[in-house]
Write a protein that holds these residues in place. Sequence first.
Motif, PDB file in Angstrom:
ATOM      1  N   SER A  87       0.876  -1.171   0.000  1.00 60.22           N
ATOM      2  CA  SER A  87       0.000   0.000   0.000  1.00 60.22           C
ATOM      3  C   SER A  87       0.916   1.224   0.000  1.00 60.22           C
ATOM      4  O   SER A  87       2.132   1.090   0.175  1.00 60.22           O
ATOM      5  CB  SER A  87      -0.925   0.020   1.226  1.00 60.22           C
ATOM      6  OG  SER A  87      -0.178   0.328   2.396  1.00 60.22           O
ATOM      7  N   GLY A 146      -2.202   6.652  -1.850  1.00 58.40           N
ATOM      8  CA  GLY A 146      -1.749   6.715  -3.223  1.00 58.40           C
ATOM      9  C   GLY A 146      -1.918   5.380  -3.929  1.00 58.40           C
ATOM     10  O   GLY A 146      -2.486   4.429  -3.385  1.00 58.40           O
ATOM     11  N   ASN A 147      -1.409   5.308  -5.150  1.00 58.19           N
ATOM     12  CA  ASN A 147      -1.503   4.093  -5.954  1.00 58.19           C
ATOM     13  C   ASN A 147      -0.220   3.286  -5.800  1.00 58.19           C
ATOM     14  O   ASN A 147       0.798   3.587  -6.414  1.00 58.19           O
ATOM     15  CB  ASN A 147      -1.739   4.459  -7.428  1.00 58.19           C
ATOM     16  CG  ASN A 147      -1.937   3.244  -8.307  1.00 58.19           C
ATOM     17  OD1 ASN A 147      -1.872   2.100  -7.848  1.00 58.19           O
ATOM     18  ND2 ASN A 147      -2.176   3.479  -9.585  1.00 58.19           N
ATOM     19  N   HIS A 148      -0.272   2.223  -4.994  1.00 59.01           N
ATOM     20  CA  HIS A 148       0.929   1.436  -4.725  1.00 59.01           C
ATOM     21  C   HIS A 148       1.345   0.591  -5.932  1.00 59.01           C
ATOM     22  O   HIS A 148       2.441   0.031  -5.942  1.00 59.01           O
ATOM     23  CB  HIS A 148       0.713   0.528  -3.515  1.00 59.01           C
ATOM     24  CG  HIS A 148      -0.304  -0.548  -3.717  1.00 59.01           C
ATOM     25  ND1 HIS A 148      -1.646  -0.279  -3.788  1.00 59.01           N
ATOM     26  CD2 HIS A 148      -0.176  -1.890  -3.871  1.00 59.01           C
ATOM     27  CE1 HIS A 148      -2.307  -1.404  -3.967  1.00 59.01           C
ATOM     28  NE2 HIS A 148      -1.443  -2.404  -4.028  1.00 59.01           N
ATOM     29  N   LEU A 149       0.485   0.513  -6.932  1.00 62.49           N
ATOM     30  CA  LEU A 149       0.804  -0.259  -8.135  1.00 62.49           C
ATOM     31  C   LEU A 149       1.489   0.580  -9.206  1.00 62.49           C
ATOM     32  O   LEU A 149       1.833   0.061 -10.264  1.00 62.49           O
ATOM     33  CB  LEU A 149      -0.481  -0.869  -8.716  1.00 62.49           C
ATOM     34  CG  LEU A 149      -1.262  -1.800  -7.788  1.00 62.49           C
ATOM     35  CD1 LEU A 149      -2.554  -2.240  -8.458  1.00 62.49           C
ATOM     36  CD2 LEU A 149      -0.420  -3.001  -7.392  1.00 62.49           C
ATOM     37  N   ALA A 150       1.691   1.863  -8.929  1.00 64.92           N
ATOM     38  CA  ALA A 150       2.187   2.783  -9.958  1.00 64.92           C
ATOM     39  C   ALA A 150       3.640   3.187  -9.761  1.00 64.92           C
ATOM     40  O   ALA A 150       4.089   4.159 -10.364  1.00 64.92           O
ATOM     41  CB  ALA A 150       1.303   4.032 -10.006  1.00 64.92           C
ATOM     42  N   ASP A 201       6.971  11.741  -5.645  1.00 63.65           N
ATOM     43  CA  ASP A 201       5.516  11.666  -5.771  1.00 63.65           C
ATOM     44  C   ASP A 201       5.086  12.626  -6.886  1.00 63.65           C
ATOM     45  O   ASP A 201       4.762  13.783  -6.637  1.00 63.65           O
ATOM     46  CB  ASP A 201       4.867  12.038  -4.435  1.00 63.65           C
ATOM     47  CG  ASP A 201       3.356  11.998  -4.499  1.00 63.65           C
ATOM     48  OD1 ASP A 201       2.812  11.120  -5.183  1.00 63.65           O
ATOM     49  OD2 ASP A 201       2.709  12.860  -3.863  1.00 63.65           O
ATOM     50  N   GLN A 219      -6.787  12.456  -7.086  1.00 59.14           N
ATOM     51  CA  GLN A 219      -7.186  11.268  -7.843  1.00 59.14           C
ATOM     52  C   GLN A 219      -6.263  11.130  -9.051  1.00 59.14           C
ATOM     53  O   GLN A 219      -5.152  10.643  -8.926  1.00 59.14           O
ATOM     54  CB  GLN A 219      -8.657  11.405  -8.250  1.00 59.14           C
ATOM     55  CG  GLN A 219      -9.616  11.549  -7.064  1.00 59.14           C
ATOM     56  CD  GLN A 219     -10.747  12.522  -7.299  1.00 59.14           C
ATOM     57  OE1 GLN A 219     -11.465  12.443  -8.284  1.00 59.14           O
ATOM     58  NE2 GLN A 219     -10.935  13.464  -6.379  1.00 59.14           N
ATOM     59  N   LYS A 220      -6.709  11.559 -10.227  1.00 63.47           N
ATOM     60  CA  LYS A 220      -5.881  11.468 -11.426  1.00 63.47           C
ATOM     61  C   LYS A 220      -4.630  12.338 -11.325  1.00 63.47           C
ATOM     62  O   LYS A 220      -3.649  12.117 -12.043  1.00 63.47           O
ATOM     63  CB  LYS A 220      -6.684  11.860 -12.662  1.00 63.47           C
ATOM     64  CG  LYS A 220      -7.876  10.969 -12.952  1.00 63.47           C
ATOM     65  CD  LYS A 220      -7.451   9.538 -13.268  1.00 63.47           C
ATOM     66  CE  LYS A 220      -6.836   9.436 -14.651  1.00 63.47           C
ATOM     67  NZ  LYS A 220      -6.478   8.028 -14.976  1.00 63.47           N
ATOM     68  N   LYS A 222      -2.557  12.341  -8.996  1.00 60.48           N
ATOM     69  CA  LYS A 222      -1.497  11.649  -8.253  1.00 60.48           C
ATOM     70  C   LYS A 222      -1.311  10.180  -8.647  1.00 60.48           C
ATOM     71  O   LYS A 222      -0.206   9.648  -8.555  1.00 60.48           O
ATOM     72  CB  LYS A 222      -1.808  11.692  -6.754  1.00 60.48           C
ATOM     73  CG  LYS A 222      -1.747  13.076  -6.119  1.00 60.48           C
ATOM     74  CD  LYS A 222      -0.323  13.496  -5.853  1.00 60.48           C
ATOM     75  CE  LYS A 222      -0.272  14.735  -4.980  1.00 60.48           C
ATOM     76  NZ  LYS A 222       1.112  15.136  -4.682  1.00 60.48           N
ATOM     77  N   HIS A 223      -2.367   9.518  -9.061  1.00 52.20           N
ATOM     78  CA  HIS A 223      -2.342   8.053  -9.148  1.00 52.20           C
ATOM     79  C   HIS A 223      -1.705   7.499 -10.404  1.00 52.20           C
ATOM     80  O   HIS A 223      -1.600   6.278 -10.548  1.00 52.20           O
ATOM     81  CB  HIS A 223      -3.765   7.514  -9.010  1.00 52.20           C
ATOM     82  CG  HIS A 223      -4.327   7.702  -7.632  1.00 52.20           C
ATOM     83  ND1 HIS A 223      -5.632   7.409  -7.304  1.00 52.20           N
ATOM     84  CD2 HIS A 223      -3.765   8.162  -6.491  1.00 52.20           C
ATOM     85  CE1 HIS A 223      -5.849   7.672  -6.035  1.00 52.20           C
ATOM     86  NE2 HIS A 223      -4.725   8.126  -5.508  1.00 52.20           N
ATOM     87  N   ARG A 225       1.518   7.850 -11.544  1.00 59.11           N
ATOM     88  CA  ARG A 225       2.896   7.382 -11.442  1.00 59.11           C
ATOM     89  C   ARG A 225       3.584   7.993 -10.228  1.00 59.11           C
ATOM     90  O   ARG A 225       3.303   9.134  -9.831  1.00 59.11           O
ATOM     91  CB  ARG A 225       3.682   7.782 -12.695  1.00 59.11           C
ATOM     92  CG  ARG A 225       4.839   6.859 -13.061  1.00 59.11           C
ATOM     93  CD  ARG A 225       4.350   5.491 -13.438  1.00 59.11           C
ATOM     94  NE  ARG A 225       5.372   4.699 -14.142  1.00 59.11           N
ATOM     95  CZ  ARG A 225       5.509   3.403 -13.970  1.00 59.11           C
ATOM     96  NH1 ARG A 225       4.739   2.760 -13.121  1.00 59.11           N
ATOM     97  NH2 ARG A 225       6.422   2.729 -14.651  1.00 59.11           N
TER      98      ARG A 225
END
Length: 332
Positions: A87, A146-150, A201, A219-220, A222-223, A225
């Motif tokens: 996460s 945040g997006n942990h997959l990015a 970030d 949202q878009k 930050k997520h 990359r």
Amino acid sequence: MKLRRVTDGAALAVEIAAVDGWVDAAQALGAVSPALSPSDIAHLSSDIVALLGAPEDIRQQAAEAAAALAHAPSVTRRPVLPFAPRSFRDFMLYERHAIDAARGFVRRFLPGAWPVVRAYERVLGPPFPLLRPHRLWYRQPIYYMGNHLAFAGDGETIAIPSYTRALDYELELGFVLAHAILDATPAEAEAAIGGFVVINDFSARDVQRDEMRSGFGPQKSKHFRNAISGVVVSADEILPRWDALKGSVRINGHLVSEPCTTGPRWTLGEALAHVSRSERLTPGEVFATGTLPGGSGIETGRLLAPGDTVALAIEGVGTLSNRIASEDQGSP
């Protein structure tokens, strides 16, 4: 202890830093203790988070063994992401960054209001009252998910999303948990930290403004990359001085700013303890301090463009460099 993860194209392995290079963790662990079974060695030598969570004596002996082993250069292995984050939570620990970034937003996106802010601060001194963080920021640590997959790695190309014309970088001190916590005290929470990294970030500033005003947070903006350094430094090397580290931002080799980790509103232990209230946190979850003061382009006035290379550094922790490309030229 400094650790990195590498691959030969087929398998992943962990390496431990030695004086003259990197040593395979499996070799070092094999020399430390007969109590370690082959399965233990295989697990610890393939998972940085697991190794950071191993007993202190095992880690110490592994580091000593790595220092004693002869370094054998390998041209077949290349560094990759040090671990797969489970996460990603990003705090905002620095009031100065919040105020200076807000000032930068007004200057760039609200040019009609900028003369008012500038005149107020010239007469009465900074900051203009509306530039301060929300009152909740002063009562408790705040963060967004945040997006942990990015996550991109050191040296990877970052593609500018098609929907932004204001891509920004953000220099942050990141840290990963090596132990689970629940309802932790600040001391217990701090003891659960396994290691530290440098995090960038990335932010789409023109999109972020409206998203924040929606009340739902980024949202878009930050997520799409973010990036993480390839080397993880164990907590024992950084925790005693985490709030006194110097950093740097360079774009295309030119020094843009020299942020520092001093002056956080909350300690790392306090921030993590707050997150752990009635919420179980597990090894592999990643956190960041939020942008260090002066560590973003919205503060300095230098945003990113295709062809730029942004290089971030924090003393004792490491470096992180990424090239910026247009969406049709970069990796998604």
